[in-house]
Structures are given as structure tokens and as C-alpha cells.
Design a protein around this motif. Sequence first.
Motif, PDB file in Angstrom:
ATOM      1  N   LYS A  40     -27.310  97.659  91.728  1.00 29.10           N
ATOM      2  CA  LYS A  40     -26.993  99.034  92.017  1.00 29.10           C
ATOM      3  C   LYS A  40     -25.324  99.258  92.012  1.00 29.10           C
ATOM      4  N   PRO A  41     -24.652  98.957  91.341  1.00 24.27           N
ATOM      5  CA  PRO A  41     -22.998  98.967  91.144  1.00 24.27           C
ATOM      6  C   PRO A  41     -22.391 100.633  91.168  1.00 24.27           C
ATOM      7  N   SER A  42     -21.534 100.391  92.333  1.00 23.14           N
ATOM      8  CA  SER A  42     -21.644 101.642  92.508  1.00 23.14           C
ATOM      9  C   SER A  42     -20.922 102.843  91.584  1.00 23.14           C
ATOM     10  N   THR A  43     -20.274 101.551  90.474  1.00 23.62           N
ATOM     11  CA  THR A  43     -19.038 102.146  89.225  1.00 23.62           C
ATOM     12  C   THR A  43     -20.317 101.488  87.917  1.00 23.62           C
ATOM     13  N   GLU A  44     -20.058 102.673  86.890  1.00 21.89           N
ATOM     14  CA  GLU A  44     -21.599 102.265  86.251  1.00 21.89           C
ATOM     15  C   GLU A  44     -20.951 101.117  85.325  1.00 21.89           C
ATOM     16  N   VAL A  45     -22.281 100.450  84.815  1.00 24.78           N
ATOM     17  CA  VAL A  45     -22.855  99.685  84.759  1.00 24.78           C
ATOM     18  C   VAL A  45     -21.213  99.136  83.169  1.00 24.78           C
ATOM     19  N   VAL A  46     -21.583 100.693  82.296  1.00 24.59           N
ATOM     20  CA  VAL A  46     -20.516 100.485  80.693  1.00 24.59           C
ATOM     21  C   VAL A  46     -19.580 100.288  81.356  1.00 24.59           C
ATOM     22  N   ASP A  47     -18.599 100.631  82.530  1.00 21.84           N
ATOM     23  CA  ASP A  47     -17.628 100.689  83.126  1.00 21.84           C
ATOM     24  C   ASP A  47     -17.461  99.453  83.190  1.00 21.84           C
ATOM     25  N   VAL A  48     -17.967  98.509  84.311  1.00 21.30           N
ATOM     26  CA  VAL A  48     -17.938  97.353  84.346  1.00 21.30           C
ATOM     27  C   VAL A  48     -17.836  96.065  83.338  1.00 21.30           C
ATOM     28  N   ALA A  49     -18.741  96.352  82.786  1.00 18.45           N
ATOM     29  CA  ALA A  49     -18.984  95.344  81.270  1.00 18.45           C
ATOM     30  C   ALA A  49     -17.637  95.587  80.489  1.00 18.45           C
ATOM     31  N   ARG A  50     -17.332  96.517  80.212  1.00 20.11           N
ATOM     32  CA  ARG A  50     -15.998  97.090  79.560  1.00 20.11           C
ATOM     33  C   ARG A  50     -14.710  96.588  80.450  1.00 20.11           C
ATOM     34  N   VAL A  51     -14.605  96.490  81.213  1.00 19.10           N
ATOM     35  CA  VAL A  51     -12.946  96.129  82.543  1.00 19.10           C
ATOM     36  C   VAL A  51     -13.343  94.697  82.624  1.00 19.10           C
ATOM     37  N   TYR A  52     -14.618  94.083  83.109  1.00 14.21           N
ATOM     38  CA  TYR A  52     -14.940  92.645  82.926  1.00 14.21           C
ATOM     39  C   TYR A  52     -14.720  92.262  82.027  1.00 14.21           C
ATOM     40  N   ALA A  53     -14.429  93.082  80.236  1.00 14.54           N
ATOM     41  CA  ALA A  53     -14.128  91.449  79.605  1.00 14.54           C
ATOM     42  C   ALA A  53     -12.460  92.170  79.074  1.00 14.54           C
ATOM     43  N   MET A  54     -12.335  93.039  79.175  1.00 15.73           N
ATOM     44  CA  MET A  54     -11.096  93.232  79.192  1.00 15.73           C
ATOM     45  C   MET A  54      -9.609  92.122  80.413  1.00 15.73           C
ATOM     46  N   TYR A  55     -10.570  92.508  81.169  1.00 12.89           N
ATOM     47  CA  TYR A  55     -10.256  90.940  83.108  1.00 12.89           C
ATOM     48  C   TYR A  55      -9.863  89.835  81.905  1.00 12.89           C
ATOM     49  N   GLU A  56     -10.678  89.299  81.272  1.00  9.61           N
ATOM     50  CA  GLU A  56     -10.987  87.627  81.029  1.00  9.61           C
ATOM     51  C   GLU A  56      -9.798  87.736  79.742  1.00  9.61           C
ATOM     52  N   GLN A  57      -9.762  88.249  78.846  1.00 11.69           N
ATOM     53  CA  GLN A  57      -8.968  89.147  78.088  1.00 11.69           C
ATOM     54  C   GLN A  57      -7.241  89.040  78.647  1.00 11.69           C
ATOM     55  N   LEU A  58      -6.914  89.581  79.611  1.00 12.96           N
ATOM     56  CA  LEU A  58      -5.886  89.425  80.270  1.00 12.96           C
ATOM     57  C   LEU A  58      -6.181  87.755  80.894  1.00 12.96           C
ATOM     58  N   ARG A  59      -6.973  88.225  81.550  1.00  9.76           N
ATOM     59  CA  ARG A  59      -6.698  86.263  82.272  1.00  9.76           C
ATOM     60  C   ARG A  59      -6.457  85.551  81.226  1.00  9.76           C
ATOM     61  N   ARG A  60      -6.750  84.761  80.027  1.00  6.91           N
ATOM     62  CA  ARG A  60      -6.532  83.951  79.451  1.00  6.91           C
ATOM     63  C   ARG A  60      -5.155  84.165  78.387  1.00  6.91           C
ATOM     64  N   GLU A  61      -4.010  86.250  78.002  1.00  2.00           N
ATOM     65  CA  GLU A  61      -3.490  86.328  77.667  1.00  2.00           C
ATOM     66  C   GLU A  61      -2.206  85.420  78.382  1.00  2.00           C
ATOM     67  N   ARG A  62      -2.405  85.496  79.817  1.00  3.96           N
ATOM     68  CA  ARG A  62      -1.731  85.060  80.938  1.00  3.96           C
ATOM     69  C   ARG A  62      -1.877  84.224  81.133  1.00  3.96           C
ATOM     70  N   ASN A  63      -2.259  83.100  81.010  1.00  2.00           N
ATOM     71  CA  ASN A  63      -2.708  81.899  81.503  1.00  2.00           C
ATOM     72  C   ASN A  63      -3.136  81.514  82.770  1.00  2.00           C
ATOM     73  N   LEU A  64      -4.343  82.617  83.874  1.00  2.00           N
ATOM     74  CA  LEU A  64      -4.412  82.358  84.754  1.00  2.00           C
ATOM     75  C   LEU A  64      -5.670  81.489  85.022  1.00  2.00           C
ATOM     76  N   LEU A  65      -6.426  81.787  85.954  1.00  2.00           N
ATOM     77  CA  LEU A  65      -7.369  80.784  86.456  1.00  2.00           C
ATOM     78  C   LEU A  65      -7.865  81.952  87.643  1.00  2.00           C
ATOM     79  N   ASP A  66      -9.366  82.169  87.875  1.00  3.27           N
ATOM     80  CA  ASP A  66      -9.621  83.039  89.475  1.00  3.27           C
ATOM     81  C   ASP A  66     -10.684  81.138  89.695  1.00  3.27           C
ATOM     82  N   PHE A  67     -11.014  81.886  90.184  1.00  2.52           N
ATOM     83  CA  PHE A  67     -12.367  80.779  91.372  1.00  2.52           C
ATOM     84  C   PHE A  67     -13.224  80.864  90.917  1.00  2.52           C
ATOM     85  N   GLU A  68     -13.784  81.466  90.068  1.00  4.15           N
ATOM     86  CA  GLU A  68     -15.428  80.840  89.075  1.00  4.15           C
ATOM     87  C   GLU A  68     -14.359  80.040  88.268  1.00  4.15           C
ATOM     88  N   GLY A  69     -13.305  80.431  87.554  1.00  7.08           N
ATOM     89  CA  GLY A  69     -13.239  80.121  86.098  1.00  7.08           C
ATOM     90  C   GLY A  69     -12.918  78.749  86.234  1.00  7.08           C
TER      91      GLY A  69
END
Length: 702
Positions: free
Chosen positions: A163-192
Amino acid sequence: MAESVLAGLDPEQREVAEAVQGPVCVLAGAGTGKTRAITHRIAYAALTGVVTPQRVLAVTFTTRAAGELRSRLRMLGAPGVQARTFHAAALRQLTYFWPRVVGGEPPKIIDSKITLVADAARACRLPFGRTELRDVASEIEWAKATQHRPEDYPAAVAKAGRKPSTEVVDVARVYAMYEQLRRERNLLDFEGMLELTAAVLTEHREVANQVREQYRHFVVDEFQDVNPLQKMLLDAWLGDRDDLCVVGDPNQTIYSFTGASPSHLLDFTREHPGAKVVRLVRDYRSTPQVVRLANGVIGQAGRGQAGPGQAGPGQAGPEGRGLELVAQREAGPEPVFNEYDDEIAEADDAARRARKLIDEGVPAREMAILFRVNAQSQAYEAALAAAGVPYVLRGAERFFERPEVKQSVFMLKAATRAGADAETDGLGLIQTVRHVLLGAGFSDRPPEGAGAARAKWESLAALAQLAEDMAADDPQAGLPEFVAELEERAAAQHAPPLEGVTLASLHAAKGLEWDAVFLVGLVEGTLPIIYAETPAQVEEERRLLYVGITRARVHLSLSWALSRSPGGARHRRPSRFLTGLTGRAGTPTPARADRTKRRAAKGPQPCRVCGRPLTAAVERKLGRCEDCPSELNEELLIALKEWRAQVSEEQKVPTYVVFTDATLQAIAEHDPESVEDLARIPGVSKVKLDRYGDAVLTLCGV
């Protein structure tokens, strides 16, 4: 030499050490010596020629644990073993193979997701504050650790009961945009980074063959905390081999909210039929009283309530039997249960009792106040400060990244290059380090208050204390050895214990231990936390209390307050996990604190010769300034040191574990004439008094 590695191990630890080839599953309860068992296993396998040290990869979850493994293996004669975290091992391999299998500019590894999550939220036109950004970052970490893509996230959250404190649909949108920006900027997080390393091994056979040729034997610690992504990487490392030793304790599964799953540990024998299973249950850390309470808490867990992939008492290991600890230490005091009218009274009394333990010889750094949520810390910070008790917040800025620590290490290195080495009597090292630290702002007296100046002083005092500990352990150690120790600790983020009571959350306390532990705020809604709704979530909260209890070696206090503020309605109830335990035979029943009996805060101990306040640890033990005159019974001191060396050899422990040089000198100066006299000497705790008191008093002619 190989046989000597097995000396001193108990039967179960020896069974682990002799199981030199996998698959092996070690179910190790709290305080049972799991690190000792697995390091001796690796060393024994290396010394008998079964494995080559350079082809062993030991995987841990923290850099500190990895550093501890490397240090112990060096001492055991297996210095070539690679001990790394999952992330460090993956980064090393990815960096090495990147030019060959990918080419071009390698991505930049990001330490924190917050900045990128903030950019993604703005791109989605979501006005998130700092709290929301942190929560979304945690949700993205969970989704990636459990291998769920943005489009799968809503369904995965529903299935997991999150039960995340933020709306699930909003988290999903930010998650998708996060992955797009990460690829565009040639960044890699620990999970990646973990995912990409596993992909390289899977898709490039020549890379997989090279890695599997390099690492043929694997050891994974804290296996109950492995998440699906880490398990995927481990499987890629292993290939079709099974020379794997895993170590874990289902009773300490407290990170399911991050994606960790004990199912990998619980199902180990299903995945590896015929695997050897060894259970370590002899608890060398805690007294029988503490162990009994820990067993009582975990033993009350409801059978069959854990849910899929969660550890419950009926499924606490591949053999389907729970781990019940068996105490090996001498008896100690019973755990204390206290009920208070409000949180302020609870905090004030914890500070008073911490002050009392310090007066009785328990070092402040050997005490901890543990709570469920970080917000509970504030009341205890204020109470400890008012009582004149130093404290340290765990989870704050990394020790070796503090400006004053960086400056001090630089100055100590410069002093080493300049030849400012210490004398070889141990005391020379202490004086040399303190002299250098004076230039960084250290002083014998701590500053007033609890602000930045006090925090800086505590950091420098920790370095001075580390020098004292090294001198006690190795009187021949000089400044070069001390600097080398600092460099190794900095690489492993192994901070020295600061001279203060530790304030930490229960999650942050895992893997640590203290002589005295205060478990506070044990009320319904806090432990278990209010949003723990499913049986599996509630049982994880129970395990969190179990982890807190098993941090204590000797003294254990459990408390709760009936209201938040003084004068408030007393409607709170103590945690359900304490039901049936507070009234156990021999255990004190809850009693409200009497505010009228609180003592005024005491200042630093004065020198018994000149009266100056004492702040250095050595001076507090001696009861006087180092340069003040004293009457030392030199014959007694020599006899004490000879006795300590004999005890150290018999018990296979360093000499300072018996008594430090400063404590022996204090005994020789005071020349105690009774048990009471000896007990009043700082450094002579109740445990050491019980263990060594008669022998010491005999040497004193009593």
C-alpha cells in the motif's frame, strides 16, 4: 595447519567447516558464530587444497561485512578470497567486460535515485515533495528488485498487498519516465547494474565461461535477504554448478518490504536435492535470560500464517523446523519491562538508567536505544543530552566521509610520512594520535550542548579511542599500522564505535550487538506498525522485535508509554508480542516509573588527584589524568599481565577482551581489597567481575 583451523569450533561449526564442497545450507541463529563457521570453512577448504582461495567468491550485503570476512580470512591463512557485496562484484565484472561486449562510453552509476525521480515527476507534471519522492524511489527499487516493469507495477503491488503512500498509477507513470530519462542520460542504478551483469553473462557464453572459470566456489551470507534480482545474478554466476554454501536465519527476515524473500533459503533443498543442512543454535552472544525471551517471542508466532514466500515458525528452514537458540553464556540479569505514563517519562528514564550503567562501568558505546521508526529518536536525543549522556545517531552521514575525519586521516598520513612514529609501548601510539588530533580541533573536554561542535568532537574522540584499542591489542603497533587500519576501515566503511549510546531503528541495528539494549516504544500501532495488516506483515514485525532482543548481550530493557504526551489520554496498549512474556516466572512485571526518583544529570567523572573532568577513555578507567601522579603496584601489574596472557591463550581471545591495559593499570593503582572495591573500577563490568573477579582478587592478595 589445516587442523588448527578447526580447533576451537563447536561440533556444528566444525561440521560446517568440514563441508568443503556444496551444496551446503547453514541455518544460523543470532549470535551462533556464523561468520566464524563460514570463514573457517573457506580457510579449511583452501588449506586442504580443495579450493584455490582466488577462485572463491564470498558475497555479503554490506561493505563492512565483506571487510570483516577478508580480515578474518587473512588471519586464517586464506588471504586471496574475494569477499564483496552483490553490487561491488557486479560492478567489477561489468566494468571489466564492458569494452568487449558493449563498447562505447560506459554508463554512470548513480548512488541515489532521488534526483532522477524528481526530474521524472516534473516531466509527468506531478508536484511531489521530498517525502513523496523518497517513497516513489523506494517503490521503484522494490519493483526493479522483484523484476517488475512499469506496466506490470500496479498488478504486482496488488498481488503483494503493498500500500504505497502515492497513487499506484502515478508511481507507474514516474517509474516509466524514470527509466526513459535514465537511458537517455546513460545512467545506471544499482538494480540495473545487477540486471545488466546477469544479462551479459546469459547472452555472452565466452564471458560466462571466463567468470565461471575464475569463481568456482560461492558463499552467500544473509541468504534470507536475497531478492529475485540478486538470485538471478547468483544463478548466472553458478551456471549448472552447485558448489554453493548459503547462510541465513529465517527468524531474522525483516526486509521483505524491499523485495527480499526468504523463499530462496527455505526452498534451498528443493532446488538442490541432497544438500547438506547444518543448524547453528548455540548462542554465544546473549545471556540465558535474553535468549529465553527471544525464543519466547519467536515461539509465539502463529503457525501457517506466514503466507507464500514468507518465513514462519513452521517453515524456518529446509527441514521445516524452527531455530530455537541455546544459550552458552553464564546467567545474567532478567530482562526488565517498564510501563510509563507518556513518552517523555519513558525517554527520561531510559537516559537515567543509561547513566547508571555508565557509572557502573558499562561503556556508553556498548549501549543502544532501539526503536521502530526514526521519528521516535528525538525524545531520546533530548533526554540523553539533558542527562549528560553522549549519544550517536546510526544511519547519519558516513563516518569516513565527515570533513573532520577526512582532515584527521590526512594529517595522520602526513605525520607517518614525516616519521612521527609512535613508541613501541602502546602508550606512544595513543599520545602520537592525540597530538595529531589536537591540530584537527580535538580537546580533552567535549564542548557543551549537542550541536555540530559536539558531533565533530565525537568523531575525533572515536579516532582517539580506536588508537587506544589498537594499543591495547598490539602494544608494538605504531602510527603506520594505525593509518593502515584506518585505510582498511574506510574502504569497508567500517566506522569505529563512537563513544556514545547508539540511537538506531530496529532495521538499522541488524548485525550489531551491545552489552545493554533498550527496546522502546513497544506499543500497538508502532510494533507491529499500524500498516502491517496481513498475517505475513504482522509476523515480520514480530521478527523485528526478535532481532532487537538478540542484539543484547547482558542487559535488556523493554518499555512502552500509555500516552504520547504528558497529561494525554492513556489509551495505548503494549505490543501484542509481549503478551504472556512480561509475567514469566522470574521476570519482573511491568511497573510505572516514579518521576520523583529521577536523579539529576551527572557531569564527567573528575580526576581523583586534581579534580579536572575526565573525558579520555584511558583517563576515565584510571580515575585520574594521565600526567597526574599515582601509586602503582608494579609487581601486581606484572602479575596481572601474566595472568591475562594465560587466560587469553586458554580462551583463544585477544588480551584486551579479558581486560585492557588501562583497566589492569587501574586495578594495580587501586589495589582493591574486596569484590565491592573491584566492581567500582571502570572497565570491570558485572560479567567480567563474575568471570575473573576471584582470580584478580587472589592476585591482589585478598
